[in-house]
Write a protein that holds these residues in place. Structure first.
Motif, mmCIF file in Angstrom:
data_model
loop_
_atom_site.group_PDB
_atom_site.id
_atom_site.type_symbol
_atom_site.label_atom_id
_atom_site.label_comp_id
_atom_site.label_asym_id
_atom_site.label_seq_id
_atom_site.Cartn_x
_atom_site.Cartn_y
_atom_site.Cartn_z
ATOM 1 N N THR A 24 -0.912 50.013 22.554
ATOM 2 C CA THR A 24 0.444 49.574 21.865
ATOM 3 C C THR A 24 1.444 50.670 21.647
ATOM 4 O OG1 THR A 24 1.091 48.060 20.253
ATOM 5 C CG2 THR A 24 -0.587 49.625 19.563
ATOM 6 N N LEU A 25 2.616 50.130 21.499
ATOM 7 C CA LEU A 25 3.696 51.349 21.332
ATOM 8 C C LEU A 25 4.149 51.196 19.862
ATOM 9 C CD1 LEU A 25 5.979 51.114 24.688
ATOM 10 C CD2 LEU A 25 3.934 52.651 24.018
ATOM 11 N N SER A 26 4.353 52.400 19.100
ATOM 12 C CA SER A 26 4.819 52.192 17.628
ATOM 13 C C SER A 26 5.760 53.100 17.594
ATOM 14 C CB SER A 26 3.560 52.799 16.698
ATOM 15 O OG SER A 26 4.103 52.748 15.606
ATOM 16 N N THR A 74 5.769 44.343 25.056
ATOM 17 C CA THR A 74 5.196 44.151 26.027
ATOM 18 C C THR A 74 3.561 44.409 26.190
ATOM 19 O OG1 THR A 74 7.028 44.647 27.424
ATOM 20 C CG2 THR A 74 5.141 44.979 28.947
ATOM 21 N N ASP A 75 2.849 43.769 26.666
ATOM 22 C CA ASP A 75 1.203 44.461 26.944
ATOM 23 C C ASP A 75 1.221 45.271 27.989
ATOM 24 O OD1 ASP A 75 0.151 42.306 25.277
ATOM 25 O OD2 ASP A 75 -0.155 40.800 26.832
ATOM 26 N N ARG A 76 0.494 46.455 27.797
ATOM 27 C CA ARG A 76 0.461 47.612 28.518
ATOM 28 C C ARG A 76 -0.873 48.183 28.625
ATOM 29 N NH1 ARG A 76 5.592 49.420 29.634
ATOM 30 N NH2 ARG A 76 7.116 48.966 27.997
ATOM 31 N N GLN A 105 -6.360 50.768 16.755
ATOM 32 C CA GLN A 105 -6.235 49.576 16.041
ATOM 33 C C GLN A 105 -7.051 48.419 16.647
ATOM 34 O OE1 GLN A 105 -2.077 48.987 15.537
ATOM 35 N NE2 GLN A 105 -2.143 47.264 17.209
ATOM 36 N N ALA A 106 -7.700 47.661 15.869
ATOM 37 C CA ALA A 106 -8.821 46.620 16.465
ATOM 38 C C ALA A 106 -7.469 45.615 17.008
ATOM 39 C CB ALA A 106 -9.262 45.765 15.119
ATOM 40 N N GLY A 107 -8.022 44.930 18.124
ATOM 41 C CA GLY A 107 -7.167 43.893 18.613
ATOM 42 C C GLY A 107 -8.111 43.070 19.651
#
Length: 90
Positions: A28-30, A39-41, A70-72
């Motif tokens: 994930t991008l922050s 966007t899913d990456r 992070q949990a996903g």
């Protein structure tokens, strides 16, 4: 062609799919442009220690992974944080 040899391409394809799922890491991008974060990456596991450079508009957004996760859904997601933007040379 025997029945066994006709199954070979399916077997090879499945091995490839398994290998891809093992080497790909969800990310994930922050920070940076909100449109990029939506966007899913995923990236190759070997790319976690490199700067991720994504073309956006007339430049590139740069993100780095500092080990944060992070949990996903389905497991941990590596967090890449925005560091800076560079313009495309004209």
């Amino acid at each position: 062609m025997s029945a066994e040899s006709s199954k070979q391409p399916d077997r090879n394809r499945r091995k490839w799919e398994i290998a891809m799922s093992v080497t790909q890491v969800k990310i994930t991008l922050s920070g940076g442009p909100a449109e990029l974060a939506a966007t899913d990456r995923s990236v190759d596991a070997g790319e976690l220690d490199r700067t991720l450079k994504i073309r956006y508009g007339a430049g590139y957004e740069h993100f780095v992974h500092d080990g944060e996760r992070q949990a996903g859904d389905g497991g941990d997601i590596a967090v890449f944080r925005w560091t800076h933007r560079t313009k495309i040379a004209e």
